[in-house]
Design a protein around this motif. Structure first.
Motif, PDB file in Angstrom:
ATOM      1  N   TYR A 177      46.090  21.009 -33.512  1.00 18.23           N
ATOM      2  CA  TYR A 177      46.461  22.332 -33.013  1.00 18.23           C
ATOM      3  C   TYR A 177      45.386  22.858 -32.063  1.00 18.23           C
ATOM      4  O   TYR A 177      45.686  23.328 -30.948  1.00 18.23           O
ATOM      5  N   ASP A 178      44.118  22.764 -32.486  1.00 20.46           N
ATOM      6  CA  ASP A 178      43.016  23.242 -31.644  1.00 20.46           C
ATOM      7  C   ASP A 178      42.945  22.465 -30.329  1.00 20.46           C
ATOM      8  O   ASP A 178      42.731  23.052 -29.260  1.00 20.46           O
ATOM      9  N   GLU A 179      43.123  21.148 -30.399  1.00 23.36           N
ATOM     10  CA  GLU A 179      43.085  20.313 -29.196  1.00 23.36           C
ATOM     11  C   GLU A 179      44.177  20.710 -28.212  1.00 23.36           C
ATOM     12  O   GLU A 179      43.929  20.856 -27.002  1.00 23.36           O
ATOM     13  N   MET A 180      45.404  20.885 -28.722  1.00 18.30           N
ATOM     14  CA  MET A 180      46.524  21.200 -27.842  1.00 18.30           C
ATOM     15  C   MET A 180      46.416  22.615 -27.295  1.00 18.30           C
ATOM     16  O   MET A 180      46.780  22.874 -26.133  1.00 18.30           O
ATOM     17  N   GLU A 181      45.891  23.528 -28.095  1.00 20.27           N
ATOM     18  CA  GLU A 181      45.678  24.894 -27.603  1.00 20.27           C
ATOM     19  C   GLU A 181      44.634  24.888 -26.484  1.00 20.27           C
ATOM     20  O   GLU A 181      44.814  25.542 -25.448  1.00 20.27           O
ATOM     21  N   SER A 182      43.554  24.126 -26.672  1.00 19.96           N
ATOM     22  CA  SER A 182      42.509  24.043 -25.646  1.00 19.96           C
ATOM     23  C   SER A 182      43.022  23.408 -24.357  1.00 19.96           C
ATOM     24  O   SER A 182      42.579  23.746 -23.264  1.00 19.96           O
ATOM     25  N   ALA A 183      43.967  22.475 -24.502  1.00 17.31           N
ATOM     26  CA  ALA A 183      44.539  21.795 -23.340  1.00 17.31           C
ATOM     27  C   ALA A 183      45.586  22.638 -22.630  1.00 17.31           C
ATOM     28  O   ALA A 183      46.104  22.227 -21.589  1.00 17.31           O
ATOM     29  N   GLY A 184      45.910  23.811 -23.178  1.00 18.07           N
ATOM     30  CA  GLY A 184      46.856  24.709 -22.540  1.00 18.07           C
ATOM     31  C   GLY A 184      48.313  24.346 -22.745  1.00 18.07           C
ATOM     32  O   GLY A 184      49.176  24.774 -21.963  1.00 18.07           O
ATOM     33  N   LEU A 185      48.613  23.563 -23.804  1.00 12.93           N
ATOM     34  CA  LEU A 185      49.997  23.190 -24.058  1.00 12.93           C
ATOM     35  C   LEU A 185      50.796  24.395 -24.546  1.00 12.93           C
ATOM     36  O   LEU A 185      50.222  25.374 -25.061  1.00 12.93           O
ATOM     37  N   ASP A 186      52.106  24.305 -24.414  1.00 21.06           N
ATOM     38  CA  ASP A 186      53.002  25.402 -24.777  1.00 21.06           C
ATOM     39  C   ASP A 186      53.298  25.329 -26.272  1.00 21.06           C
ATOM     40  O   ASP A 186      54.309  24.767 -26.706  1.00 21.06           O
ATOM     41  N   ILE A 187      52.404  25.904 -27.072  1.00 16.31           N
ATOM     42  CA  ILE A 187      52.559  25.900 -28.530  1.00 16.31           C
ATOM     43  C   ILE A 187      53.463  27.060 -28.924  1.00 16.31           C
ATOM     44  O   ILE A 187      53.206  28.216 -28.584  1.00 16.31           O
ATOM     45  N   ALA A 198      56.879  22.125 -48.041  1.00 15.58           N
ATOM     46  CA  ALA A 198      56.183  21.184 -48.924  1.00 15.58           C
ATOM     47  C   ALA A 198      54.713  21.542 -49.083  1.00 15.58           C
ATOM     48  O   ALA A 198      53.997  20.895 -49.861  1.00 15.58           O
ATOM     49  N   GLY A 199      54.255  22.544 -48.345  1.00 23.08           N
ATOM     50  CA  GLY A 199      52.867  22.980 -48.456  1.00 23.08           C
ATOM     51  C   GLY A 199      51.912  22.283 -47.503  1.00 23.08           C
ATOM     52  O   GLY A 199      50.686  22.416 -47.656  1.00 23.08           O
ATOM     53  N   ASP A 200      52.436  21.576 -46.499  1.00 25.50           N
ATOM     54  CA  ASP A 200      51.590  20.873 -45.537  1.00 25.50           C
ATOM     55  C   ASP A 200      51.548  21.633 -44.218  1.00 25.50           C
ATOM     56  O   ASP A 200      52.552  22.185 -43.769  1.00 25.50           O
ATOM     57  N   TYR A 201      50.377  21.617 -43.569  1.00 26.19           N
ATOM     58  CA  TYR A 201      50.241  22.277 -42.275  1.00 26.19           C
ATOM     59  C   TYR A 201      51.126  21.606 -41.223  1.00 26.19           C
ATOM     60  O   TYR A 201      51.285  20.388 -41.193  1.00 26.19           O
ATOM     61  N   THR A 202      51.684  22.440 -40.342  1.00 21.48           N
ATOM     62  CA  THR A 202      52.534  21.953 -39.263  1.00 21.48           C
ATOM     63  C   THR A 202      52.554  22.994 -38.152  1.00 21.48           C
ATOM     64  O   THR A 202      52.175  24.157 -38.353  1.00 21.48           O
ATOM     65  N   PHE A 203      52.984  22.571 -36.964  1.00 18.71           N
ATOM     66  CA  PHE A 203      53.260  23.502 -35.867  1.00 18.71           C
ATOM     67  C   PHE A 203      54.191  22.805 -34.878  1.00 18.71           C
ATOM     68  O   PHE A 203      54.399  21.590 -34.940  1.00 18.71           O
ATOM     69  N   PHE A 204      54.757  23.601 -33.966  1.00 15.99           N
ATOM     70  CA  PHE A 204      55.725  23.107 -32.991  1.00 15.99           C
ATOM     71  C   PHE A 204      55.194  23.358 -31.584  1.00 15.99           C
ATOM     72  O   PHE A 204      54.623  24.417 -31.301  1.00 15.99           O
ATOM     73  N   VAL A 205      55.431  22.382 -30.691  1.00 16.99           N
ATOM     74  CA  VAL A 205      54.930  22.462 -29.327  1.00 16.99           C
ATOM     75  C   VAL A 205      55.993  21.940 -28.370  1.00 16.99           C
ATOM     76  O   VAL A 205      56.759  21.036 -28.725  1.00 16.99           O
ATOM     77  N   ALA A 254      43.659   9.637 -29.222  1.00 12.21           N
ATOM     78  CA  ALA A 254      44.349  10.882 -29.582  1.00 12.21           C
ATOM     79  C   ALA A 254      44.336  11.090 -31.099  1.00 12.21           C
ATOM     80  O   ALA A 254      44.261  10.136 -31.874  1.00 12.21           O
ATOM     81  N   SER A 255      44.447  12.353 -31.515  1.00 16.18           N
ATOM     82  CA  SER A 255      44.544  12.647 -32.951  1.00 16.18           C
ATOM     83  C   SER A 255      45.969  12.494 -33.460  1.00 16.18           C
ATOM     84  O   SER A 255      46.198  12.480 -34.664  1.00 16.18           O
ATOM     85  N   THR A 256      46.911  12.385 -32.522  1.00 15.41           N
ATOM     86  CA  THR A 256      48.313  12.210 -32.903  1.00 15.41           C
ATOM     87  C   THR A 256      48.709  10.744 -32.840  1.00 15.41           C
ATOM     88  O   THR A 256      48.114   9.956 -32.103  1.00 15.41           O
TER      89      THR A 256
END
Length: 353
Positions: free
Chosen positions: A108-118, A127-134, A157-159
């Motif tokens: 999340y931090d990497e993609m935010e820093s890269a200016g992606l459209d989060i 299920a209690g796991d972290y997630t986000f959509f981009v 990449a982290s992905t």
């Protein structure tokens, strides 16, 4: 012979510029292994292209962290068309592609820093796991989820690659006849109905949904099963409006997610099982197709709402194209994994900026 499902081979993405998209996915999602690039006429897809065969260029890209690939697909004989309405979660078809991360908050931090459209903040799923959509550069929505397994951990990449999809449905129990009974997604991780915090920020995400996250309780087998890893299908049913077909009045190959593809062996056995459950092949290459650097047999079925699911029985796959090293999958035990060192040789096909 029995059917063997190795995993999700790739998700098909219809886009307007195959090379621009491939470079974007390489830079931002780490999809930097080019398995093939092929230009041809999609002669067998006429049931979904207005009865006329059209030309296309396709690139299959993988990530050495594992997961399925991206089949990046562009019409070259016509202009690919967008939907004539605003797509919303719960519409019928593939809503979202899922990619795995070794560290979701870090990604999340990497993609935010890269200016992606989060689109959504870092949240926990049911299920209690972290997630986000981009969003990607063409507006396709991707969900970053916690990876359960990785083929290689030390990659740029982290992905990783594709681990599943969110698919809109009008009747989840009916859809499970395909996804659970035939494709083996028999484990229910959650089955909840609500307005969900992790959907807030998505188009239509404020609505109430029934969400059923499915995984396979048995590990996948077959040549590339270690590379593809465990996968999941999330079926969603919107509660407060009538969903629309994502590809209504459009062609397969137009803009958006066009199919989800499974790597299999034992196509004829699978055909019989699918027909017995009410899902006959709508497309069947019958004999081996040849995409220049890869060969096999491909087929399609529709889920109960018309979402296209592809199956590929791989016959030949390139490992090191520069020296002409290909694997003949027809001469191998269909349940046996390819050696890790052999799959690792795909790194020599890495694309660079």
């Amino acid at each position: 012979m029995e059917k063997v499902i190795s995993g999700i081979q790739q998700i098909g993405i219809g886009i307007p510029d195959v090379h621009k998209a491939t470079d974007w996915y390489r830079r931002h999602f780490g999809m930097d292994i080019k398995v093939f690039e092929d230009s041809a006429t999609a002669e067998l897809m006429t049931p979904y292209t207005g009865g006329e065969a059209h030309d296309r260029t396709a690139i299959l890209a993988l990530n050495m962290k594992g997961g399925g690939g991206f089949e990046i697909w562009q019409y070259t004989s016509r202009e690919p068309q967008p939907a004539d309405f605003d797509l919303m979660m719960g519409d019928l078809g593939i809503n979202v592609g899922k990619i795995k991360s070794i560290n979701v908050p870090g990604t999340y931090d990497e993609m935010e820093s890269a200016g992606l459209d989060i689109l959504t903040p870092l949240e926990k799923n049911p299920a209690g796991d972290y997630t986000f959509f981009v969003k990607d550069l063409y507006g396709n929505i991707w969900q970053v989820v916690k990876g359960l397994d990785f083929f290689k951990k030390k990659t740029p990449a982290s992905t990783g690659g594709v681990v599943g999809a969110i698919i809109g449905s009008t009747d989840i129990e009916k859809a499970r006849k395909l996804y659970s009974d035939v494709l083996g997604y028999d484990e229910v991780v959650y089955d909840k109905t609500a307005a969900f915090d992790d959907f807030k920020g998505l188009p239509g995400g404020e609505n109430r949904y029934r969400r059923v996250l499915l995984r396979h309780s048995k590990p996948r087998q077959g040549g590339f099963s270690q590379m593809f890893g465990p996968t999941e299908i999330e079926l969603i049913e919107v509660q407060e409006r009538e969903p629309r077909k994502l590809f209504k009045d459009r062609y397969w190959g137009d803009l958006g997610y066009i199919h989800l593809c499974f790597d299999i062996q034992g196509m004829d056995v699978l055909k019989d099982e699918l027909e017995a459950n009410g899902f006959p092949f709508t497309v069947d290459s019958a004999n081996s197709f040849d995409m220049g650097k890869a060969a096999g047999r491909f087929t399609y079925v529709e889920d109960p709402d018309g979402t296209l699911i592809e199956f590929v029985e791989t016959h030949k796959v390139p490992i090191m194209k520069k020296i002409g090293w290909y694997i003949d999958m027809t001469k191998r035990d269909p349940k046996k994994n390819l050696p890790s060192w052999m799959i690792s040789a795909l790194r020599f096909s890495r694309m660079k900026g």
